[in-house]
Design an enzyme around this catalytic site. Structure first.
Site, PDB file in Angstrom:
ATOM      1  CE1 TYR A   1      43.707  45.692  10.040  1.00 19.08           C
ATOM      2  CE2 TYR A   1      41.849  46.553  11.249  1.00 19.08           C
ATOM      3  CZ  TYR A   1      42.944  46.845  10.567  1.00 19.08           C
ATOM      4  OH  TYR A   1      43.561  48.124  10.415  1.00 19.08           O
TER       5      TYR A   1
ATOM      6  CE  LYS B   1      28.236  48.160  40.572  1.00 23.76           C
ATOM      7  NZ  LYS B   1      27.982  46.712  41.482  1.00 23.76           N
TER       8      LYS B   1
HETATM    9  C1  LIG Z   1      26.712  46.574  41.261  1.00 23.45           C
HETATM   10  C2  LIG Z   1      25.988  45.884  42.621  1.00 23.45           C
HETATM   11  C3  LIG Z   1      24.350  46.265  42.506  1.00 23.45           C
HETATM   12  C4  LIG Z   1      23.725  46.945  41.455  1.00 23.45           C
HETATM   13  O1  LIG Z   1      23.545  45.651  40.696  1.00 23.45           O
HETATM   14  P1  LIG Z   1      22.503  45.796  39.391  1.00 23.45           P
HETATM   15  O2  LIG Z   1      22.508  44.302  38.790  1.00 23.45           O
HETATM   16  O3  LIG Z   1      23.119  46.767  38.370  1.00 23.45           O
HETATM   17  O4  LIG Z   1      21.279  46.401  39.708  1.00 23.45           O
HETATM   18  C5  LIG Z   1      24.003  46.132  43.949  1.00 23.45           C
HETATM   19  N1  LIG Z   1      24.692  45.638  44.834  1.00 23.45           N
HETATM   20  C6  LIG Z   1      25.795  45.552  44.733  1.00 23.45           C
HETATM   21  C7  LIG Z   1      26.549  45.068  46.076  1.00 23.45           C
HETATM   22  C8  LIG Z   1      26.553  45.577  43.768  1.00 23.45           C
HETATM   23  O5  LIG Z   1      27.727  45.601  43.725  1.00 23.45           O
END
Ligand SMILES: *Cc1c(COP(=O)(O)O)cnc(C)c1O
Length: 362
Positions: free
Chosen positions: A254, A34
Site C-alpha cells: 500500500y 493486567k
Molecule cells: C503496571 C504496573 C506495574 C507493573 O509495571 P511493569 O513495568 O510492567 O513491571 C506496577 N505497578 C503499577 C501501579 C502498575 O500500574
C-alpha cells in the site's frame, strides 16, 4: 496450517519468577497480570504462578475473571474501585484495593460492609497520575487506621515514573520522598515495578510489583530481557504464504512506500496489524525465517507483511515458519523499530491470534 500463533512458554515464566526472587531476595511478589497478562492470557498465566504471593490487575472485571478461573490468591486492584457500588464486590471476592483519593476513602468510611477491606495506600511521589499528595499522607493514614471497615494491616505504596532510565535522578527523588513520609510507620511498603526491581535495589521494600519482566522482557532503555537473566515467554509466529520474484525498481505494498533497488525475492507472511503487529514498523524491521533475520519492506497490511529475502539462498518456501518476536528476536527490538515500547506490542495481540501453551518437562 496454523497461521498467527502466540506460543507461550510456561517454563520460561516460572524461570523468570525465580530470577525475580534472585534479584529481589526476601521480598514478596505481587505478580502484575493486567491487560490479559500483557497479552499472554490472564488465567493461564496466573495458574502457572504458584510462587507469587499475590496478583495485581487494573480492573475489577480482570479480578473477577481470575476468581472465575479458580485462582484463590490475594488479588490487588491497582486503581482500587471506581464507585461505592463496587465495594460489596471487593468484599465478596476478597479483593484488595489500592486507594488514591478522598472519594475512595469516604466511600469506605461511610459504607456498610460485611467484612473489613484490605487497603494499600498510594502516595504520589512524583509520577503525578494517581496517589494522594504527600501532605495528605498522615491524615489518610490515621483515618484508615481508625476505620472499622478497613483491615488494620494497611500497606503503603508508590509508583515510579522514570525507573527505566538509570541515569535519571527522578527515582532517587521519589524513593527519598516516600521514605521521608513512611519511615516511622511499621506497615509493609511497596515501590518497585520491573524497572525498580532491575535498576533500583534500594527500592525493593517488603513487596515488589513486577509485570513486564515476568514475561521475560526488559523495561530498561536499550536493554533486552536476557541481559537481566530473563527468558522471553512469548514467541509470536506465523508462516510464509507466498514467495515471489521482484524486478529492480518495483514498489511494494500500500502506498508503494518501499521499492526494490535490484532484483530480489519477497516472502509474503501471514501477519499484519489485524493480529496486533505494529503497522508503523519501519522498513528493515527484522523477522526470523529458517534461523536467519530478514527485513520487512513496504507498509504492514491488515493480514500480510512483505519480507525482502534477497536471492533466497536458504530456499525459503511456502509454509515456512516465521518468528515475528520471541527467543530469536527480542520484542524490545521490534518495538524500537516501530517507535513504541514492548508493553504496547504485547498488549495489542488481537483475538485472531491463537495461543499455544507449552511447558517443558522438569
Ligand atoms: C503496571 C504496573 C506495574 C507493573 O509495571 P511493569 O513495568 O510492567 O513491571 C506496577 N505497578 C503499577 C501501579 C502498575 O500500574
Amino acid at each position: 496450517m496454523r497461521l498467527a500463533t502466540a506460543e507461550i512458554n510456561l517454563t520460561a515464566l516460572s524461570y523468570n519468577l525465580k530470577q525475580i526472587k534472585v534479584l529481589a531476595p526476601g521480598t514478596r511478589v505481587m505478580a502484575v497480570l493486567k491487560a490479559n497478562a500483557y497479552g499472554h492470557g490472564l488465567v493461564k498465566i496466573a495458574q502457572h504462578l504458584n510462587d507469587a504471593d499475590a496478583f495485581a490487575v487494573a480492573r475489577i472485571d480482570e479480578a473477577l475473571a481470575l476468581r472465575a478461573g479458580g485462582l484463590t490468591k490475594p488479588i490487588v486492584l491497582l486503581e482500587g474501585f471506581f464507585n461505592r457500588a463496587d465495594l460489596p464486590i471487593l468484599i465478596a471476592n476478597n479483593f484488595e484495593a489500592i486507594i488514591h483519593d478522598e472519594n475512595q476513602l469516604r466511600a469506605i468510611e461511610t459504607s456498610q460492609l460485611d467484612a473489613r477491606l484490605s487497603v494499600w495506600l498510594k502516595i504520589d511521589t512524583g509520577m503525578h497520575r494517581l496517589g494522594i499528595e504527600p501532605e495528605q499522607f498522615e491524615a489518610f493514614y490515621q483515618r484508615l487506621k481508625a476505620c472499622d471497615n478497613v483491615d488494620p494491616k494497611i500497606k503503603l505504596m508508590t509508583h515510579f515514573s522514570c525507573a527505566d532510565d538509570v541515569h535519571s535522578t527522578q527515582t532517587q527523588v521519589q524513593i527519598a520522598a516516600f521514605e521521608r513520609l513512611v519511615q516511622s510507620k511499621p506497615e509493609a511498603k511497596c515501590l518497585a515495578n520491573s524497572a525498580g526491581v532491575i535498576g533500583w535495589p534500594q527500592s525493593h521494600g517488603d513487596w515488589i510489583r513486577p509485570g513486564l519482566m515476568m514475561y521475560g522482557v526488559s523495561p530498561m532503555i536499550n536493554q533486552v530481557g536476557t541481559e537481566h537473566g530473563l527468558k522471553p515467554v512469548m514467541r509470536l509466529k506465523t508462516r510464509v504464504i507466498a514467495v515471489k520474484s521482484l524486478a529492480a525498481g518495483e514498489k511494494v505494498g500500500y502506498g508503494g512506500r518501499w521499492h526494490s533497488k535490484q532484483q530480489t525475492q519477497l516472502a509474503i507472511v501471514a501477519m499484519g496489524y489485524g493480529d496486533g503487529y505494529p503497522r508503523n514498523a519501519r522498513d528493515g524491521t527484522p523477522v526470523v525465517i529458517r534461523g536467519k533475520r530478514y527485513g520487512i519492506v513496504g507498509a504492514v497490511s491488515m493480514d500480510m507483511i512483505t519480507v525482502d529475502i534477497g536471492c533466497n539462498p536458504d530456499g525459503i518456501s511456502v509454509g515456512d515458519e516465521v518468528e515475528m518476536w520471541g527467543p530469536a528476536l527480542p520484542v524490545e527490538e521490534v518495538a524500537a523499530c516501530a517507535g513504541t515500547i514492548p508493553y504496547e506490542l504485547l498488549c495489542n495481540i488481537t483475538p485472531r491470534v491463537s495461543y499455544d501453551y507449552l511447558a517443558e518437562p522438569d
